[in-house]
Design a protein around this motif. Structure first.
Motif: not given
Length: 872
Positions: A331-332, A324, A225, A392, A327-328
């Motif tokens: 992300n939304s 990764q 990142n 999140r 985070i993917m």
């Protein structure tokens, strides 16, 4: 270098080992003597030598030393828990260093030319470059990182070092795309143009702001990142350069200054001289895993197939991939409650939104402070980044949970649950733990077990000031509510649950003891808490976190029927009280906890029993009866102790009374080989307040005294009524990690998906699939015949074998897809006909061509099927 006091005690230890195992001391005198000196020096706090010096003096490598140390620990008091702790720290540091150095070497090979043009001076040769970089990194790691076994943070720091040096390198030394990036930076004047009047940290910070091309390339190359690495650069690496005073006027660190500072650091820590990685020193070389230990299918591969074995990912690559994917997934998601959540909040009798937002903000300050204390003061912002990812996930899982509760209870007012402070704290802590565990995906230890860092569970419980039992209540619902959790994260949360059940929930001050006390008072019993329902019944429950956090219900009313009202606070939703029920409801959370503890306890016992007492199968039910009785009726023995301590004592007590020769030393030796065990479990057991000793002392002074009458009953011809063996289900979280045999008695196995990720939320696994790994078929002989393929299809068709597709226990698993083969032909595997004049080679070639074509069509069809299902 060894003091006289260490030498004397080490000699006594050596003589003691010789008396127990003369062959060991005789065949490996030097190694045994070195281990004795190491053990005693640590115990006496008189370590006057470094670990590397010890390895050099006895001509042994790190891995062999650790293994040999386990061998000499023949008695439980040979190696103390203090030594175990020191060895554990050394293992973790070594594993991280090995992973980082291998990554460093490979990365430098991609950056620098092996033989640069003649215009480059000899002092900038690749060997010197590697040395300069690596030692600068080691110094930076030692200076700014308190947690030296954190693989991800260490790797991010390594990328900062690489970025700094690449910008100072002549373009003629570099490969593309680094050469072009450095050339462009030089033309723009952002590199190697120090200005007077600016301090070094200001210049370097401005340089990063104006030229991030190199760091972007490095991050993209390693799936790192960018924002996180830039943060590490600005908050940790630049202050290191400024404070260390190692940079000369041309911007390059002075090698002699670096070496001197690292030497001081190494001698202070007295551990591993990581400079020796540059020389591929034999003391630091990891043991090569023999091919026989690599994962195989049940039918042994032939020697020619050895080359096709798929080796596991490197630790760094695996960690980056896990991060990764996290985070993917997130992300939304957003840092604030979604519109759907706000609707749920507004539907509550008392709107919880303000308290939720204040709680999240308050814990951010606490987490940031605790993270900086653990890792280093320069890493507070990194802590904030990880916490925000956790927030999140917290909102995402909360929304998913509420949707499930709405479907389950057909209500929308969750005021009681959403205003419960412990529920929110536990859910937030669990979300942050998932993030921390993803980033803390450490290199495996040299003995193959997973490494723990200072930030590992249960660190999170201290940060959130949370009881382990309260955290436990959210774990299962959390896993069910987040379908995108990787297999590794599900296993991690399951391990957290196990640690809570085996020891953390039994610590003094735990709510468990109060719940048991209330349960006994409610039932009017003095010998048995209500919570311990029959362990032999199949383990099935449909309780959610809402039930567990709001249980027991304080109202004296007893529910009649229908769904649990716990999540809904509206008065008219409460069921009417039955006239005969005046006692408060039982604790659902305690009942479920005890059931799970029994299952875990029996699994552990069964595994150990098979290793030690398979010749005495009749003893298992006796041991289990004593074990369960103790947990159920003498649960105070678990206070500040470990489940496995009671297990080993139960096994020893029954064997003693049944005249079966099984010594504690043998039990402990077998126990050490089990998964997820800690030597402290049998070396340091609570005897009485503030006093600890070995498990043998605990058995004699505490366990035997408490249960003597009960144990002696098993010696009579009329033993106590035996407890039924628990029905052990498949874990609700676990994925199959080995090939499953298809029923019907044939040698057909189905291997699990090798990708570490699930195909959730519309994104594909980043795992690269090759033509060989995409479809693997092994029939044993050539391609077989069509009749054999038909037979396989028939067996699969008749089989009831199903694969569980998700962790959702209530959902019906999907049936296994049949293997699809063409069956038109009568003579060949692919159904094609061949002319009699064709040679065997031509026939085989035609078979292979036809098979390849069919596989490609199959792949295309599977792709179309996937896209259609995604559209739906």
């Amino acid at each position: 270098k060894v003091s006289e006091s260490v030498r004397e005690k080490a000699w006594k230890t050596y003589e003691g080992l010789s008396a127990v195992d003369g062959a060991l001391a005789c065949n490996k005198k030097k190694e045994t003597w070195g281990v004795c000196v190491f053990i005693v020096a640590i115990d006496l706090d008189e370590v006057t030598f470094t670990f590397t010096e010890l390895l050099k003096s006895i001509s042994i490598n790190v891995c062999t030393f650790f293994q040999f140390l386990k061998e000499v620990d023949v008695n439980m008091d040979t190696v103390s828990t203090k030594v175990d702790s020191t060895v554990s720290r050394l293992k973790k540091k070594y594993d991280v260093l090995v992973a980082l150095y291998h990554k460093f070497e490979r990365t430098c090979g991609l950056i620098y030319l092996e033989q640069p043009s003649s215009e480059i001076s000899a002092e900038l040769s690749s060997v010197l470059v590697l040395k300069n970089y690596w030692i600068t990194f080691l110094l930076a790691k030692g200076k700014v990182l308190q947690v030296e076994d954190d693989l991800v943070i260490s790797f991010q720091l390594l990328l900062c070092v690489l970025d700094y040096f690449i910008k100072l390198s002549p373009p003629a030394m570099l490969k593309e795309p680094y050469k072009s990036a450095v050339t462009a930076a030089t033309v723009n004047g952002s590199a190697r143009t120090p200005r007077r009047g600016q301090n070094r940290s200001t210049r370097t910070a401005k340089q990063l702001d104006t030229d991030t091309k190199i760091i972007e390339i490095l991050c993209k190359e390693h799936d790192c990142n960018l924002d996180e690495v830039k943060n590490v650069y600005l908050t940790s690496f630049i202050p290191f350069l400024s404070s260390a005073g190692i940079v000369s006027s041309n911007g390059l660190p002075e090698v002699e200054v670096i070496l001197k500072q690292y030497e001081e650091l190494y001698l202070k820590n007295k551990d591993i001289d990581a400079r020796l990685f540059l020389n591929h020193d034999e003391t630091l070389q990891p043991d090569v895993i023999p091919c026989s230990q690599l994962e195989r299918t049940p039918l042994k591969n032939s020697p020619e197939e050895e080359i096709s074995l798929i080796l596991p990912q490197t630790p760094v690559r695996a960690a980056m991939n896990n991060i990764q994917q996290l985070i993917m997934i997130l992300n939304s998601a957003t840092d604030k409650p979604s519109d759907t959540l706000i609707t749920y909040f507004n539907n509550c009798t008392v709107n919880p939104q303000d308290s939720i937002l204040k709680r999240v903000e308050s814990f951010e300050h606490i987490f940031k402070k605790k993270f900086a204390e653990a890792v280093g003061q320069g890493w507070a912002e990194t802590g904030s980044q990880r916490y925000r990812l956790g927030v999140r996930l917290y909102y995402r899982v909360m929304e998913s949970m509420l949707k499930s509760e709405e479907e389950r209870l057909s209500v929308q007012n969750f005021s009681t649950l959403l205003n419960d402070n412990i529920f929110h704290t536990s859910l937030l802590a669990c979300a942050v733990e998932v993030v921390m565990a993803t980033y803390g995906g450490n290199a495996s230890q040299s003995d193959g077990t997973s490494a723990e860092t200072d930030l590992s569970f249960p660190w999170i419980l201290n940060v959130f000031d949370l009881k382990a039992f309260d955290f436990y209540k959210v774990i299962e619902s959390f896993i069910r509510a987040e379908p995108s959790l990787t297999r590794e994260m599900i296993k991690h949360l399951e391990r957290c649950e196990h640690r809570i059940m085996e020891s953390l929930a039994w610590q003094s001050g735990s709510p468990v003891f109060d719940l048991i006390k209330q349960s006994k008072e409610r039932e009017g019993q003095t010998d048995q808490p209500e919570a311990t329902s029959t362990p032999s019944t199949p383990f099935q429950h449909n309780h959610t976190a809402a039930d567990l956090y709001l249980s027991p219900v304080k109202s004296p009313k007893k529910k009649a029927s229908g769904p649990p009202p716990s999540a809904n606070s509206t008065p008219n939703a409460q069921p009417a009280a039955s006239p005969q029920a005046q006692k408060p409801q039982k604790s659902i959370s305690l009942s479920l906890f005890y059931k799970k503890v029994f299952l875990l306890a029996y699994r552990r016992l069964h595994t150990l029993f098979l290793q030690l007492l398979s010749d005495h199968p009749d003893l298992e039910s006796l041991i289990w009866t004593l074990f369960q009785y103790t947990l159920q009726n003498e649960y105070e023995l678990m206070r500040d102790r470990h489940l496995d301590q009671i297990m080993m004592c139960s096994m020893y007590g029954i064997c003693k009374v049944k005249n079966v020769d099984l010594r504690f030393k043998i039990i402990v030796s077998a126990y050490k080989e089990l998964c997820n065990t800690n030597q402290e479990t049998f070396k340091r057991v609570l005897i009485r307040e503030e006093q600890y000793d070995s498990i043998i002392v605990f058995y004699n002074l505490v366990f035997m005294q408490k249960l003597k009458t009960n144990i002696l009953q098993y010696a009579s011809n009329r033993p106590p009524t035996l407890s039924p063996i628990p029905h052990v289900p498949r874990s609700p979280y676990q994925f199959s990690n080995s090939p499953r045999r298809v029923p019907a008695g044939s040698n057909i196995y189905i291997s699990p998906l090798k990708s570490p990720y699930k195909f959730s939320d519309g994104f594909q696994s980043p795992t690269k699939m090759t033509p060989r790994s995409r479809i693997l078929v092994s029939i044993g002989e050539s391609f077989g015949t069509s009749e054999k393929f038909q037979k396989i299809n028939q067996m699969l068709c008749n089989s009831d074998c199903q694969l569980k597709r998700s962790a959702e226990g209530s959902a019906a698993p999907k049936p296994l897809k049949r293997l699809r083969f063409d069956i038109e032909g009568q003579d060949e595997a692919d159904g094609s006909k061949h002319l009699p004049q064709e040679s065997k080679f031509q026939q085989k070639l035609a078979e292979m061509t036809s098979t390849r074509t069919r596989m490609q069509k199959q792949k295309l069809n599977d792709g179309n099927d996937t896209s259609v299902s995604e559209e739906k």
